[in-house]
Write an enzyme that holds these catalytic residues in place. Structure first.
Site, PDB file in Angstrom:
ATOM      1  N   ASP A 177      19.757 -28.317   6.525  1.00 21.00           N
ATOM      2  CA  ASP A 177      19.999 -29.669   7.021  1.00 21.00           C
ATOM      3  C   ASP A 177      18.624 -30.311   6.984  1.00 21.00           C
ATOM      4  O   ASP A 177      17.760 -29.982   7.806  1.00 21.00           O
ATOM      5  CB  ASP A 177      20.544 -29.654   8.451  1.00 21.00           C
ATOM      6  CG  ASP A 177      20.856 -31.057   8.931  1.00 21.00           C
ATOM      7  OD1 ASP A 177      20.114 -31.982   8.558  1.00 21.00           O
ATOM      8  OD2 ASP A 177      21.829 -31.247   9.660  1.00 21.00           O
ATOM      9  N   HIS A 178      18.402 -31.203   6.021  1.00 24.06           N
ATOM     10  CA  HIS A 178      17.020 -31.631   5.805  1.00 24.06           C
ATOM     11  C   HIS A 178      16.463 -32.429   6.979  1.00 24.06           C
ATOM     12  O   HIS A 178      15.259 -32.563   7.111  1.00 24.06           O
ATOM     13  CB  HIS A 178      16.857 -32.381   4.469  1.00 24.06           C
ATOM     14  CG  HIS A 178      17.516 -33.710   4.435  1.00 24.06           C
ATOM     15  ND1 HIS A 178      18.817 -33.888   4.063  1.00 24.06           N
ATOM     16  CD2 HIS A 178      17.046 -34.937   4.735  1.00 24.06           C
ATOM     17  CE1 HIS A 178      19.115 -35.159   4.136  1.00 24.06           C
ATOM     18  NE2 HIS A 178      18.064 -35.822   4.535  1.00 24.06           N
ATOM     19  N   HIS A 240      23.822 -33.862  10.681  1.00 26.07           N
ATOM     20  CA  HIS A 240      22.506 -34.377  11.091  1.00 26.07           C
ATOM     21  C   HIS A 240      22.463 -34.833  12.559  1.00 26.07           C
ATOM     22  O   HIS A 240      21.591 -34.415  13.312  1.00 26.07           O
ATOM     23  CB  HIS A 240      22.092 -35.566  10.216  1.00 26.07           C
ATOM     24  CG  HIS A 240      22.126 -35.276   8.750  1.00 26.07           C
ATOM     25  ND1 HIS A 240      21.630 -34.119   8.216  1.00 26.07           N
ATOM     26  CD2 HIS A 240      22.599 -35.985   7.699  1.00 26.07           C
ATOM     27  CE1 HIS A 240      21.789 -34.138   6.900  1.00 26.07           C
ATOM     28  NE2 HIS A 240      22.389 -35.258   6.569  1.00 26.07           N
TER      29      HIS A 240
END
Ligand code: NAD
Length: 488
Positions: A177-178, A240
């Site tokens: 999950d950047h 996110h």
């Protein structure tokens, strides 16, 4: 201030989907920046693998162009770029067939860390895992990196987890999950757990509410077909926003180690209360009035005139535990909004009594953690308005924008992807989602999405370049609160 760069161990990194958009825009330019920073050992070997039959020379040219376009470096050093490309190979491979696997095996070295980045559609994850195993390409020290979306509901996520678990231990699986790779997100943990100041106030007794906003100015662009099957809930909230909420709300882990942190995050997700339908607002953006042909409304953009998919969502949720039971969390995300901005705000309660009288004004302390753009942390404090004229109170920010406070080196010049890939090589899973976290997040979102499927309600229209539908502001006003302004 010069940041310390600690080189990682020698590695072979295979990027499945090495010709794709993500590999060209993010992964390879990110690796190049780490190479320039001296973090990649000289003998690190990167191998692009994809279905396209192209020569190694053509692949290197493709990646050279990608780095020049997306590298984010003002002036690319030709010598460094050539040196980086020297260690880049390419294999044409079919995830669903037997082509290319032997060639790949021949390229890989023994006694270095092996990492396999699955930058392909999730429907190929199981095939890749199986073939990596069947062709003897992995050992207990090998790692796989998987991209989002990790499932579209609990059932599909469980299936993906099962497909990967058939060949890999959980300690080998890195679900990206950047958002977790962003500097400020880690700083959020440093601020919470590295200072005495905040943690004693970090609960329902002192915090009125928490807001998390992830606003985008772009529309669905070329991803319309994918997005219309997904929507803001699946695309942004389930992963996110949920991850950010966990880091804000979790109990202090005993240590900063992967499982201690992820255990605490999991407890938060499991404590989330089901969301009441009237605590959710969905929206769909309208056309850009200045340029409706280039930027049409949502339904036109996804070529689905009856679409019920949301490009905006605002919601109120609660965490059923001692720390947070009385503090609402408001989440908001959407496309084609008035500014690109990701921000978490901890809004503290009023002082119990104002000694200055009501005419002096009352202000609340707000701790804002800004993820993008202009990463930084700001604490709003109340002081006396300078000058004569009595005691009037104003808000001033104690501001720690990283670029100002730490100089250009301290600003986030490391992209989230670069940081996360280096963590994979180091074997550090702290900033990656564990399988049970992802499943718990789907278990919470599934009933909400099911509720929409079974209802006749449709998302509310909102203007392009606005802060979303009016109903989103009303959701807050009903509780006597306001959203923080969405500013660039
Ligand atoms: P893309 O369509 O641009 O590229 C897909 C890649 O997969 C290509 O290299 C293609 O050759 C390869 N491929 C397809 N079928 C194959 C097969 N049978 N065998 C071997 N290789 C095969 O996709 P993308 O945008 O790069 O996205 C890749 C993954 O990353 C997807 O899961 C996507 O959801 C995810 N993702 C992408 C982005 C982004 O910004 N592009 C952001 C987040 C997540």
């Amino acid at each position: 201030m010069v940041s310390r760069v600690i080189p990682v161990d020698p590695f072979d990194l295979v990027i499945f989907g090495g010709t794709g958009d993500l590999a060209r825009r993010k992964i390879l330019p990110g690796l190049f920046r780490r190479f320039c920073a001296g973090q990649m050992p000289d003998n690190a070997h990167v191998i692009g693998a994809a279905r396209t039959e192209i020569s190694e020379a053509a692949y290197r040219d493709m990646i050279r162009d990608a780095i020049l376009e997306f590298g984010g470096v003002e002036k690319t050093d030709e010598a460094q770029l050539s040196a980086f490309l020297q260690n880049l190979s390419y294999v044409a491979i079919d995830a669903r067939g037997e082509t290319g696997w032997r060639d790949l095996k021949a390229l890989m070295r023994r006694k270095v860390v092996r990492a396999f980045y699955f930058s392909v559609a999730p429907s190929l994850f199981g095939d890749l895992a199986e073939r990596l195993n069947n062709h003897g390409l992995t050992d207990h020290n090998s790692r796989i990196v998987v991209e989002k979306p990790f499932g579209r509901d609990l059932e599909t996520a469980q299936k993906l987890n099962g497909d990967l678990a058939a060949f890999f231990e959980e300690s080998q699986i890195y679900r990206i999950d950047h958002y977790l790779g962003k500097e400020t997100v880690q700083n959020l943990m440093a601020v919470r757990f590295g200072n005495m100041l905040f943690e004693p106030l970090w609960n329902s007794q002192f915090v009125d509410h928490i807001q998390i906003t992830v606003a985008e100015t772009v529309g669905v662009g070329g991803r319309g077909e994918y997005y219309d099957k997904s929507g803001a809930m699946r695309d942004m909230v389930q992963n996110h926003l949920m991850q950010l909420l966990c880091l804000i709300a979790m109990e202090p882990p005993a240590r900063f180690d992967p499982d201690a942190v992820r255990d605490e995050k999991l407890k938060v997700i499991r404590a989330l209360e089901p969301v009441e339908p009237h605590h959710i607002v969905r929206g769909q953006y309208g056309a850009d009035v200045d340029d409706p042909d280039e930027h049409p409304d949502y339904r036109t953009a996804v070529d689905n005139p009856k679409s019920k998919t949301e490009s905006f969502i605002a919601m109120k949720t609660h965490i059923a535990n001692w720390r947070w039971a009385a503090t609402p969390f408001y989440l908001r995300t959407g496309k084609r909004l008035c500014a690109r901005s990701s921000e978490i705000s901890i809004v503290f309660k009023d002082t119990p009594h104002s000694i200055f009288g009501e005419e002096a004004g009352r202000h609340r302390n707000v701790l804002s953690i800004r993820l993008q753009p202009n990463e930084g942390i700001k604490l709003g404090v109340t002081i006396k308005e300078p000058g004569p004229g009595g005691m009037r109170l104003i808000d001033v920010p104690l501001d720690m924008t990283f670029a100002d406070a730490l100089g250009p080196e301290g600003a986030d010049n490391v992209d989230a992807y670069e940081r996360l890939i280096m963590d994979v090589i180091r074997g550090n899973q702290t900033l990656f989602m564990r399988g049970d976290e992802v499943e718990a997040a789907w278990a919470w979102t599934d009933p909400i999405i099911e509720g929409w499927t079974n209802s006749n309600d449709v998302p509310k229209p909102y203007d392009s370049h606005s802060a979303g539908p009016d109903a989103s502001a009303q959701l807050m006003r009903r509780d006597g609160r306001e959203w923080r302004e969405v500013t660039p």
